[in-house]
Design an enzyme around this catalytic site. Structure first.
Site, PDB file in Angstrom:
ATOM      1  N   CYS A   7       0.819  -1.200   0.000  1.00 15.83           N
ATOM      2  CA  CYS A   7       0.000   0.000   0.000  1.00 15.83           C
ATOM      3  C   CYS A   7       0.860   1.259   0.000  1.00 15.83           C
ATOM      4  O   CYS A   7       2.009   1.249   0.432  1.00 15.83           O
ATOM      5  CB  CYS A   7      -0.924   0.009   1.217  1.00 15.83           C
ATOM      6  N   ASP A 128      -6.819  -3.010  11.522  1.00 12.68           N
ATOM      7  CA  ASP A 128      -5.635  -2.152  11.629  1.00 12.68           C
ATOM      8  C   ASP A 128      -5.432  -1.733  13.081  1.00 12.68           C
ATOM      9  O   ASP A 128      -6.317  -1.901  13.927  1.00 12.68           O
ATOM     10  CB  ASP A 128      -5.840  -0.916  10.739  1.00 12.68           C
TER      11      ASP A 128
END
Length: 199
Positions: A7, A128
């Site tokens: 990412c 996360d």
């Protein structure tokens, strides 16, 4: 086999690195306050050079659904990843604008956060740490009874990637700062991370 998402790709050389290594997903961050932000035009150009075997994902924080749909429907990205305060009504609205998959991110600090993720109507969820993009892990033991597949994010790097897969067997791992050197993507770290997961 656990899938891999690199990412925060921002440069042409990041795309070259990804094409050489072939992760499953490549993430473009469309949140202007992020240090990894790319504008739609830059992302479109990067996408043109991305290997077709890699799925491009757009990361958004409280973005207008119409803007996300435009990027999906114009082929810049194939998946929308929601990283803000988006709720079920927001997801419902986005689904009226595109049929492409949606990933909803959740910041995990206790069991109730995991339960919220389990009940999300998004196609996939991403789990996360409280400080997304900070390189910090959360308590993985909270996930031992998680009832759905998930992307694992938050503090993953070349040192703990293997343990994460061995202990949790997530659907996918999502890494950004853990494959960087001095704030930019490092081919060596990307390669090592991918090898740790796939081997």
């Amino acid at each position: 086999m656990t899938k891999i998402k690199f990412c925060g790709l921002t440069r042409a050389c990041d795309i070259e690195y990804a094409n050489a290594l072939l992760p499953d997903y490549a993430g473009f961050v469309f949140f202007p306050k992020s240090k990894r932000y790319v504008n739609p035009d830059s992302a479109a150009d990067l996408r043109k050079h991305l290997d077709s075997r890699i799925t491009p994902v757009g990361v958004f924080v409280n973005e207008k659904p119409e803007n996300i749909a435009y990027l999906i429907n114009s082929g810049v990205i194939d998946i929308a990843q929601l990283h803000g305060d988006e709720d079920e009504d927001y997801i419902k609205k986005l689904r009226t604008l595109t049929e492409k998959p949606i990933i909803q991110a959740f910041r995990i600090s206790d069991k109730s956060d995991v339960e919220r993720a389990e009940s999300s109507s998004a196609d996939m969820v991403l789990l996360d740490s409280q400080k997304g993009g900070s390189g910090e892990c959360f308590d993985w033991s909270l996930l031992k009874d998680c009832g759905r597949d998930y992307f694992l994010a938050g503090g993953l790097n070349c040192s703990n990637a293997e343990r994460a897969v061995r202990e949790l067997n997530p659907f996918a791992v999502d890494v950004s700062s853990g494959i960087e050197e001095n704030g930019v993507k490092s081919f060596e770290k990307m390669k090592l991370f991918l090898e740790k997961i796939r081997n």
